[in-house]
Design an enzyme around this catalytic site. Sequence first.
Site, PDB file in Angstrom:
ATOM      1  N   HIS A  75       6.360  -1.776  -5.762  1.00 61.39           N
ATOM      2  CA  HIS A  75       5.309  -1.108  -6.522  1.00 61.39           C
ATOM      3  C   HIS A  75       4.973   0.219  -5.843  1.00 61.39           C
ATOM      4  CE1 HIS A  75       3.475  -4.632  -9.026  1.00 61.39           C
ATOM      5  NE2 HIS A  75       4.787  -4.582  -9.098  1.00 61.39           N
ATOM      6  N   TYR A 203      -6.685  -3.114 -11.111  1.00 58.73           N
ATOM      7  CA  TYR A 203      -7.977  -3.511 -10.566  1.00 58.73           C
ATOM      8  C   TYR A 203      -9.044  -2.970 -11.504  1.00 58.73           C
ATOM      9  CZ  TYR A 203      -5.704  -4.658  -6.114  1.00 58.73           C
ATOM     10  OH  TYR A 203      -4.912  -5.216  -5.137  1.00 58.73           O
ATOM     11  N   PRO A 295      -9.818 -11.040  -0.751  1.00 57.21           N
ATOM     12  CA  PRO A 295      -8.473 -10.732  -1.248  1.00 57.21           C
ATOM     13  C   PRO A 295      -8.356  -9.393  -1.968  1.00 57.21           C
ATOM     14  CG  PRO A 295      -9.550 -12.338  -2.666  1.00 57.21           C
ATOM     15  CD  PRO A 295     -10.458 -12.140  -1.489  1.00 57.21           C
ATOM     16  N   LYS A 299      -4.974  -7.972   2.015  1.00 56.28           N
ATOM     17  CA  LYS A 299      -4.764  -7.778   3.449  1.00 56.28           C
ATOM     18  C   LYS A 299      -4.601  -9.078   4.246  1.00 56.28           C
ATOM     19  CE  LYS A 299      -4.721  -3.398   3.442  1.00 56.28           C
ATOM     20  NZ  LYS A 299      -3.432  -3.090   2.878  1.00 56.28           N
ATOM     21  N   TYR A 387      -3.827   0.892   1.622  1.00 52.21           N
ATOM     22  CA  TYR A 387      -3.234  -0.141   0.775  1.00 52.21           C
ATOM     23  C   TYR A 387      -1.796  -0.448   1.181  1.00 52.21           C
ATOM     24  CZ  TYR A 387      -2.847  -3.070  -3.367  1.00 52.21           C
ATOM     25  OH  TYR A 387      -2.708  -4.150  -4.209  1.00 52.21           O
TER      26      TYR A 387
END
Length: 392
Positions: A75, A203, A295, A299, A387
């Site tokens: 991704h 998200y 979550p 991580k 990220y």
Amino acid sequence: MSERRTQIVIIGGGPSGLLLSQLLHKRGIQSVVLERKSKDYVLSRIRAGVLERGLLGLMEEAGIGGRMAKEGFAHDGTLISYGDEMFRIDFKELTGHSVMVYGQTEVTRDLYDAREAMGGQIEYNVEEVEIHDLESDAATVTYRKDGQTHKISCDFVAGCDGYHGVSRKTIPSEIRKEYEKIYPFGWLGILSRTPPVSHELIYANSERGFALCSMRNENLSRYYIQCDLTDRPEDWSDAAFWAELKRRLPPEVAEKMVTGPSIEKSIAPLRSFVSEPMRWGRLFLCGDAAHIVPPTGAKGLNTAASDVHYLYNGLRQFYETGDAAGIDGYSELALARVWKAERFSWWFSSLMHRYPEQSAFDFKMQLAEIEFLRSNRAAQQAMAENYVGLPY
């Protein structure tokens, strides 16, 4: 009582313990893994699977990256929505790195296969594990299996046995300092044999609460919605879940979503937790034994992997050169990165969720922060760097 000796006893047969054992094995360092459950039980646990660049490198070094390279999904970015708006954070363009979507269960399966192929020692279904002599010249670990007591003498013990394991509790309470934040909501998640609504994660921040559209593969989707801590999975029918999920997404996403029966449904509470120090005598803590993150920032496994990186390299340095600097500095090194991961997970959770005490002003500030992220390259780069994973 049976007795034997090894160099490292690893308590916990999840991905962090297995990864550490595999890396050590490749360097000729002996270890024994003790797991309180069966292999099938460990592999049945449903966990997230967004892997940082550092973990990808460790998997390659451990020799287990082959199947992931074929079946994983790279991704290059992620999508963030708020209300009816949506924008993309381009990881590849901002950092030069991507993340890999590859289930934690698959990582664990690959590690088990590698350990078994190399004759690695894994003891399943062990009970009453106790750690002794951590401040002496050599540690010992005792446990019971099949009604028999066993004892292993070792140089060091790696506690990879999670929050409820014995390792952290072995450190005297007067030495341990623990930090914790409990979030006032949970995540209701379902797994369904449906194509993902997006090829990248979404998200979502909405007035009704957070939502996440994730995936396992082209025909297996993982979706989450923020829920009350008092909710139970059985309170939510599949139809109610899908309807609520769609309400929290932009119309263009909701309209193309393919729904279907859930094959797994569960609620996970959210919490942040850190225990210091991560070393005491001959014991080192790794992963959930020392820290937990919500979550939201993906991580959990990745922070455990960074612990493995520091511990593996410290032990390798010790056994190959006699230099103890790496293991002596393990706790400080690991915690420095852990707290940065905790900060990112806290920030991202605060940005995307609705809180019970949140005022109208607070919600406007949340939206302003998201708008700033949308319009500011430096903000996007900071998020992307966190990220994809800060460097070890």
